[in-house]
Design an enzyme around this catalytic site. Structure first.
Site, PDB file in Angstrom:
ATOM      1  N   CYS A   2      43.688  44.066  37.982  1.00  0.00           N
ATOM      2  CA  CYS A   2      43.770  45.066  36.903  1.00  0.00           C
ATOM      3  C   CYS A   2      45.097  45.836  36.897  1.00  0.00           C
ATOM      4  O   CYS A   2      45.681  46.089  35.842  1.00  0.00           O
ATOM      5  CB  CYS A   2      42.594  46.031  36.981  1.00  0.00           C
ATOM      6  SG  CYS A   2      42.076  46.442  38.653  1.00  0.00           S
ATOM      7  N   HIS A  32      43.112  53.074  35.118  1.00  0.00           N
ATOM      8  CA  HIS A  32      44.123  53.147  36.175  1.00  0.00           C
ATOM      9  C   HIS A  32      45.426  53.700  35.589  1.00  0.00           C
ATOM     10  O   HIS A  32      45.784  53.376  34.456  1.00  0.00           O
ATOM     11  CB  HIS A  32      44.435  51.749  36.732  1.00  0.00           C
ATOM     12  CG  HIS A  32      43.323  51.131  37.527  1.00  0.00           C
ATOM     13  ND1 HIS A  32      42.166  51.780  37.860  1.00  0.00           N
ATOM     14  CD2 HIS A  32      43.228  49.882  38.077  1.00  0.00           C
ATOM     15  CE1 HIS A  32      41.389  50.972  38.578  1.00  0.00           C
ATOM     16  NE2 HIS A  32      42.012  49.809  38.715  1.00  0.00           N
ATOM     17  N   ASN A  79      40.821  49.920  33.193  1.00  0.00           N
ATOM     18  CA  ASN A  79      40.808  48.781  34.129  1.00  0.00           C
ATOM     19  C   ASN A  79      39.665  47.807  33.875  1.00  0.00           C
ATOM     20  O   ASN A  79      39.768  46.628  34.156  1.00  0.00           O
ATOM     21  CB  ASN A  79      40.725  49.294  35.570  1.00  0.00           C
ATOM     22  CG  ASN A  79      39.600  50.279  35.786  1.00  0.00           C
ATOM     23  OD1 ASN A  79      39.686  51.422  35.316  1.00  0.00           O
ATOM     24  ND2 ASN A  79      38.547  49.867  36.450  1.00  0.00           N
TER      25      ASN A  79
HETATM   26  P1  NAP Z   1      30.415  45.024  40.722  1.00  0.00           P
HETATM   27  O1  NAP Z   1      30.151  46.098  39.750  1.00  0.00           O
HETATM   28  O2  NAP Z   1      30.152  45.300  42.156  1.00  0.00           O
HETATM   29  O3  NAP Z   1      29.585  43.724  40.274  1.00  0.00           O
HETATM   30  C1  NAP Z   1      29.491  42.559  41.077  1.00  0.00           C
HETATM   31  C2  NAP Z   1      28.667  41.526  40.376  1.00  0.00           C
HETATM   32  O4  NAP Z   1      28.624  40.366  41.235  1.00  0.00           O
HETATM   33  C3  NAP Z   1      27.202  41.943  40.143  1.00  0.00           C
HETATM   34  O5  NAP Z   1      26.746  41.378  38.955  1.00  0.00           O
HETATM   35  C4  NAP Z   1      26.493  41.307  41.337  1.00  0.00           C
HETATM   36  O6  NAP Z   1      25.133  41.009  41.100  1.00  0.00           O
HETATM   37  C5  NAP Z   1      27.273  39.998  41.437  1.00  0.00           C
HETATM   38  N1  NAP Z   1      27.067  39.409  42.769  1.00  0.00           N
HETATM   39  C6  NAP Z   1      27.288  39.980  43.959  1.00  0.00           C
HETATM   40  N2  NAP Z   1      26.922  39.140  44.950  1.00  0.00           N
HETATM   41  C7  NAP Z   1      26.433  38.031  44.361  1.00  0.00           C
HETATM   42  C8  NAP Z   1      25.878  36.821  44.833  1.00  0.00           C
HETATM   43  N3  NAP Z   1      25.747  36.566  46.128  1.00  0.00           N
HETATM   44  N4  NAP Z   1      25.490  35.889  43.925  1.00  0.00           N
HETATM   45  C9  NAP Z   1      25.600  36.138  42.600  1.00  0.00           C
HETATM   46  N5  NAP Z   1      26.121  37.260  42.086  1.00  0.00           N
HETATM   47  C10 NAP Z   1      26.539  38.198  42.956  1.00  0.00           C
HETATM   48  O7  NAP Z   1      31.939  44.528  40.672  1.00  0.00           O
HETATM   49  P2  NAP Z   1      32.959  44.489  39.407  1.00  0.00           P
HETATM   50  O8  NAP Z   1      33.786  45.696  39.426  1.00  0.00           O
HETATM   51  O9  NAP Z   1      32.214  44.128  38.181  1.00  0.00           O
HETATM   52  O10 NAP Z   1      33.947  43.318  39.851  1.00  0.00           O
HETATM   53  C11 NAP Z   1      33.575  41.975  39.785  1.00  0.00           C
HETATM   54  C12 NAP Z   1      34.787  41.098  40.042  1.00  0.00           C
HETATM   55  O11 NAP Z   1      35.800  41.394  39.104  1.00  0.00           O
HETATM   56  C13 NAP Z   1      35.432  41.269  41.419  1.00  0.00           C
HETATM   57  O12 NAP Z   1      35.904  40.008  41.865  1.00  0.00           O
HETATM   58  C14 NAP Z   1      36.583  42.190  41.138  1.00  0.00           C
HETATM   59  O13 NAP Z   1      37.632  42.048  42.077  1.00  0.00           O
HETATM   60  C15 NAP Z   1      37.013  41.718  39.771  1.00  0.00           C
HETATM   61  N6  NAP Z   1      37.730  42.721  38.995  1.00  0.00           N
HETATM   62  C16 NAP Z   1      37.197  43.953  38.812  1.00  0.00           C
HETATM   63  C17 NAP Z   1      37.905  44.889  38.073  1.00  0.00           C
HETATM   64  C18 NAP Z   1      37.373  46.277  37.849  1.00  0.00           C
HETATM   65  O14 NAP Z   1      38.102  47.108  37.271  1.00  0.00           O
HETATM   66  N7  NAP Z   1      36.161  46.599  38.253  1.00  0.00           N
HETATM   67  C19 NAP Z   1      39.145  44.571  37.536  1.00  0.00           C
HETATM   68  C20 NAP Z   1      39.668  43.289  37.738  1.00  0.00           C
HETATM   69  C21 NAP Z   1      38.941  42.381  38.482  1.00  0.00           C
HETATM   70  P3  NAP Z   1      23.956  41.988  41.643  1.00  0.00           P
HETATM   71  O15 NAP Z   1      23.941  43.160  40.712  1.00  0.00           O
HETATM   72  O16 NAP Z   1      22.737  41.132  41.528  1.00  0.00           O
HETATM   73  O17 NAP Z   1      24.308  42.365  43.049  1.00  0.00           O
END
Ligand code: NAP
Length: 332
Positions: A128, A241, A314
């Site tokens: 991001c 951000h 972000n």
């Molecule tokens: P998050 O809110 O913690 O969400 C994580 C997601 O992954 C949830 O749907 C979770 O499902 C799922 N998950 C976790 N463990 C799993 C498993 N073993 N099998 C299947 N699904 C699983 O995180 P997020 O912020 O959305 O980020 C997700 C990804 O995007 C990460 O790789 C992060 O680095 C990337 N990203 C995030 C941002 C940002 O600003 N947040 C920006 C760029 C990139 P459950 O609810 O069932 O646990």
């Protein structure tokens, strides 16, 4: 033509935003499959006003799927996206799993959309912090090469996922009630504090997040010589951000010219009227699609330098929106 879309990580901060942006932009979805961990199986999420059940992610989740929007973390992407590609889907991955792989395009549509067609089943969405920075720096780099970037990021808690948003909320309430705050998700209290650590520390004393910004910027801007020095700070802000960015260019470029170039560039909005206290801030960028730039000024300490302040949501441009923009170009 309509497409079968799977959202991997649908219950997360980015996954939720995927659903909203697919609706907003009227992405041609035939069927949608919502995937998350076993723990979320059966939970219902709304898409276009209808409830859809969340399924547990398995290697068989991708039968009949055309496009996978992945946001379930790097280890899930590494494990499951090869199965999705085998099943015939093209995946846009938000995690860091494939970003620096030679054969995987790393794309910001305002900068290097031509790379999308080189994909072999996986297209990586950058970090991001990198996305918002390159959207603002690319139009300058095309006029005069950027030799060096010094960036300090001020990253909101939503950048680390849904649980961290709740942690800031809960800690703020406890702190204001003068109750004991025990950090769970972050290594320290984040409410009313700053944490100068995002991701793990590397041998060179930078964090992994700081190294990602340099490596990804060089790949997206197709210039292996750009030097990048990053410092990443987690701040008690929910969404968006902010970045203090200083660049050194090969040739001289004036602050007025930079302002003019950026005000015409795609995906950018210049807010730069200091006399009226007008500049980008997280509260203005939250929920918006654009990257906002302001405080553009000559760096008086070097010959060819410019400083600026860049802010963007972000979860949207830094993650879900950028990925959906890639998917839109893919189906074109
Ligand atoms: P998050 O809110 O913690 O969400 C994580 C997601 O992954 C949830 O749907 C979770 O499902 C799922 N998950 C976790 N463990 C799993 C498993 N073993 N099998 C299947 N699904 C699983 O995180 P997020 O912020 O959305 O980020 C997700 C990804 O995007 C990460 O790789 C992060 O680095 C990337 N990203 C995030 C941002 C940002 O600003 N947040 C920006 C760029 C990139 P459950 O609810 O069932 O646990």
């Amino acid at each position: 033509m309509k497409y079968n879309v799977a959202v991997m990580g649908a219950t997360g901060a980015v996954g939720n935003c995927f659903l909203r942006i697919l609706e907003e932009r009227k992405f041609p979805v035939k069927n949608i499959r919502l995937l998350a961990s076993e723990h979320s199986r059966g939970k219902k999420l709304k898409f276009k006003g209808k409830p859809y059940p969340v399924e547990a992610l398995t290697h068989d989740s991708f039968k009949g799927i055309d496009i996978v929007l992945a946001s379930a973390g790097a280890s899930r992407s590494l494990e499951f996206l090869p199965s999705a590609v085998k099943a015939g889907a093209v995946c846009v991955d938000n995690s860091s799993a494939f970003r620096t792989e030679k054969n995987v395009p790393l794309v910001v549509p305002e900068v290097n959309p031509e790379k999308i067609k080189e994909n072999k089943g996986i297209i990586a969405n950058p970090n991001c912090s990198t996305i918002q920075m390159v959207v603002a720096l690319w139009p300058i780099h095309r006029i005069t090469k950027i030799k060096r970037i010094v960036v300090t990021t001020f990253q909101s808690v939503s950048g680390a996922g849904q649980k961290k948003i709740i942690e800031l909320w809960e800690q703020s309430k406890m702190f204001l009630a003068k109750k004991k705050v025990t950090p769970v998700e972050f290594p320290h209290r984040i409410a009313f504090n700053l944490i100068p650590q995002i991701d793990v520390f590397m041998e060179n004393r930078y964090t992994k997040e700081e190294m990602k910004i340099g490596n990804e910027t060089r790949k997206i801007m197709k210039d292996p010589f750009i030097q990048v020095n990053a410092t990443c700070i987690r701040v008690p802000v929910f969404y968006a951000h902010s970045e203090s960015v200083n660049i050194e260019t090969e040739k001289h470029i004036g602050a007025d010219e930079v302002q003019e170039i950026l005000s015409k560039a795609p995906g950018l909005v210049v807010i730069d009227d200091p006399e009226n206290n007008s500049y980008p801030m997280p509260m203005l960028a939250e929920g918006k699609d654009e990257v906002f730039v302001g405080r553009i000024r000559q760096d008086e300490s070097i010959k060819n330098g410019i400083s600026m302040w860049i802010v963007s949501d972000n979860i949207r441009k830094g993650a879900a929106l950028n990925a959906i923009q890639i998917a839109e170009r893919l189906i074109k």
